[in-house]
Design a protein around this motif. Structure first.
Motif, short mmCIF file in Angstrom:
data_model
loop_
_atom_site.label_atom_id
_atom_site.label_comp_id
_atom_site.label_asym_id
_atom_site.label_seq_id
_atom_site.Cartn_x
_atom_site.Cartn_y
_atom_site.Cartn_z
N VAL A 234 0.81 -1.22 0.00
CA VAL A 234 0.00 0.00 0.00
C VAL A 234 0.84 1.28 0.00
CG1 VAL A 234 -1.89 -1.14 1.19
CG2 VAL A 234 -0.18 0.07 2.52
N ARG A 235 2.15 1.14 0.24
CA ARG A 235 2.99 2.31 0.45
C ARG A 235 2.97 3.28 -0.73
NH1 ARG A 235 8.32 0.17 1.43
NH2 ARG A 235 7.49 -0.26 3.52
N GLY A 236 3.04 2.76 -1.94
CA GLY A 236 3.18 3.61 -3.12
C GLY A 236 2.06 4.61 -3.28
N LEU A 237 0.81 4.13 -3.26
CA LEU A 237 -0.33 5.02 -3.48
C LEU A 237 -0.53 5.98 -2.30
CD1 LEU A 237 -3.02 2.80 -5.24
CD2 LEU A 237 -1.47 4.48 -6.24
N VAL A 238 -0.28 5.51 -1.07
CA VAL A 238 -0.42 6.41 0.08
C VAL A 238 0.64 7.51 0.02
CG1 VAL A 238 -0.35 6.57 2.59
CG2 VAL A 238 -1.43 4.60 1.51
N LEU A 239 1.86 7.14 -0.38
CA LEU A 239 2.93 8.12 -0.53
C LEU A 239 2.57 9.15 -1.60
CD1 LEU A 239 5.81 8.93 0.36
CD2 LEU A 239 6.68 7.44 -1.46
N LEU A 240 2.07 8.67 -2.73
CA LEU A 240 1.67 9.58 -3.81
C LEU A 240 0.52 10.48 -3.37
CD1 LEU A 240 2.14 10.42 -6.72
CD2 LEU A 240 0.62 8.57 -7.45
N GLN A 241 -0.42 9.93 -2.63
CA GLN A 241 -1.54 10.72 -2.10
C GLN A 241 -1.03 11.82 -1.18
OE1 GLN A 241 -4.41 8.31 -0.03
NE2 GLN A 241 -5.59 10.07 0.66
N GLY A 242 -0.04 11.49 -0.35
CA GLY A 242 0.53 12.49 0.55
C GLY A 242 1.24 13.60 -0.21
N ILE A 243 1.97 13.23 -1.27
CA ILE A 243 2.68 14.23 -2.06
C ILE A 243 1.70 15.17 -2.76
CG2 ILE A 243 4.15 14.55 -4.09
CD1 ILE A 243 5.55 11.91 -3.29
N VAL A 244 0.65 14.59 -3.37
CA VAL A 244 -0.36 15.40 -4.06
C VAL A 244 -1.05 16.35 -3.08
CG1 VAL A 244 -2.60 15.28 -5.23
CG2 VAL A 244 -0.76 13.73 -5.90
N THR A 245 -1.37 15.84 -1.89
CA THR A 245 -2.03 16.66 -0.88
C THR A 245 -1.12 17.78 -0.39
OG1 THR A 245 -3.32 14.73 -0.18
CG2 THR A 245 -3.23 16.59 1.35
N GLY A 246 0.15 17.48 -0.18
CA GLY A 246 1.09 18.50 0.24
C GLY A 246 1.27 19.59 -0.80
N LEU A 247 1.38 19.20 -2.07
CA LEU A 247 1.54 20.19 -3.14
C LEU A 247 0.30 21.09 -3.24
CD1 LEU A 247 3.20 18.01 -5.94
CD2 LEU A 247 4.28 19.79 -4.53
N ALA A 248 -0.89 20.50 -3.07
CA ALA A 248 -2.12 21.28 -3.12
C ALA A 248 -2.17 22.27 -1.96
CB ALA A 248 -3.33 20.36 -3.08
N GLY A 249 -1.75 21.83 -0.78
CA GLY A 249 -1.75 22.73 0.37
C GLY A 249 -0.79 23.89 0.19
N ILE A 250 0.40 23.59 -0.32
CA ILE A 250 1.39 24.66 -0.56
C ILE A 250 0.88 25.62 -1.62
CG2 ILE A 250 3.70 25.11 -1.46
CD1 ILE A 250 4.54 22.42 -0.21
N ALA A 251 0.27 25.07 -2.69
CA ALA A 251 -0.26 25.92 -3.76
C ALA A 251 -1.33 26.87 -3.22
CB ALA A 251 -0.84 25.05 -4.87
N ALA A 252 -2.17 26.38 -2.31
CA ALA A 252 -3.22 27.22 -1.74
C ALA A 252 -2.64 28.31 -0.84
CB ALA A 252 -4.20 26.36 -0.95
N LEU A 253 -1.60 27.98 -0.09
CA LEU A 253 -1.04 28.94 0.88
C LEU A 253 -0.17 30.00 0.23
CD1 LEU A 253 -0.14 26.52 3.82
CD2 LEU A 253 -2.02 28.17 3.72
N VAL A 254 0.48 29.68 -0.89
CA VAL A 254 1.38 30.66 -1.51
C VAL A 254 0.60 31.73 -2.28
CG1 VAL A 254 3.30 29.04 -1.69
CG2 VAL A 254 1.70 29.25 -3.59
N LEU A 255 -0.66 31.46 -2.61
CA LEU A 255 -1.45 32.44 -3.35
C LEU A 255 -2.86 32.52 -2.77
CD1 LEU A 255 -1.11 34.36 -5.75
CD2 LEU A 255 -2.02 32.58 -7.24
N PRO A 256 -2.98 33.00 -1.52
CA PRO A 256 -4.31 33.05 -0.89
C PRO A 256 -5.26 34.05 -1.55
CG PRO A 256 -2.69 34.18 0.47
CD PRO A 256 -1.92 33.49 -0.63
N GLY A 257 -4.70 34.98 -2.31
CA GLY A 257 -5.54 35.95 -3.01
C GLY A 257 -5.82 35.57 -4.44
N GLY A 258 -5.70 34.29 -4.75
CA GLY A 258 -5.87 33.84 -6.13
C GLY A 258 -7.28 33.93 -6.66
#
Length: 209
Positions: free
Chosen positions: A69-93
């Motif tokens: 199960v490691r692969g998909l959970v790891l990929l899910q974590g990476i996607v979620t982290g990137l989405a969170g960073i994208a939201a925080l770097v441009l809160p006025g988007g």
């Protein structure tokens, strides 16, 4: 066919992971529910914090998970982290950026979790929770895509002799949907915590025997 392994404490199969995911989800839902500001900036910032915390939980769980199960959970974590960073770097988007970030994350991350749920539905007790959480997350993404970004609905009604009026806009609806999803998923993950804990205890007893 995948075989069931004995997961380490904190791995996605145990009650620790859903509990750690339920807390930020419930915090997001309660924040939105009790906030009078349902604007796009609030949605981006609150989602960003939620996603970064959830990503940390998923990545930690992936590192403790077995190889199946490691692969998909790891990929899910990476996607979620990137989405969170994208939201925080441009809160006025703005509303368009909110829709882009949340819908893309929800469809991709939800699909990954759904796939894991389907793959292990007969082998792991946690699989049904992965399947349900993944499906709810995909539905969140689709809901964000279906709400018109130029939505503007004026309402007016009488209440005890007073006229109450206002405007419902797309950001109010979308942030409200995000909050409702967070509460539902948070409660579902909390229930998963309760149902998985006896399973973990039974496995520990079997291992000791």
């Amino acid at each position: 066919m995948p075989t069931e392994a004995s997961p380490a404490l904190g791995a996605p199969d145990t009650w620790v992971a859903p509990l750690a995911r339920a807390l930020p989800a419930l915090a997001l839902g309660l924040l939105i529910s009790f906030s009078q500001d349902h604007s796009a900036p609030l949605g981006l910032v609150s989602f960003g914090v939620f996603a970064v915390v959830t990503a940390a939980v998923l990545l930690a769980a992936a590192l403790r998970a077995d190889r199946a199960v490691r692969g998909l959970v790891l990929l899910q974590g990476i996607v979620t982290g990137l989405a969170g960073i994208a939201a925080l770097v441009l809160p006025g988007g703005g509303i368009g950026y909110l829709v882009l970030v949340v819908s893309a994350w929800a469809i991709v991350a939800g699909a990954l979790e759904t796939v894991n749920g389907i793959r292990f539905r007969r082998a792991r007790p946690a699989a049904r929770d992965w399947l349900l959480t993944g499906a709810l997350t995909v539905l969140l993404g689709l809901a964000f895509l279906l709400v018109p970004q130029d939505l503007r609905q004026v309402y007016e009604f009488e209440d005890k002799g007073q006229t109450i009026s206002g405007v419902i806009t797309a950001d109010i609806v979308l942030v409200g949907i995000l909050g409702a999803w967070a509460v539902i998923v948070g409660v579902q993950l909390a229930i998963a915590t309760v149902t998985l804990r006896p399973v973990r205890a039974a496995r520990s007893a079997e291992a000791a025997a």
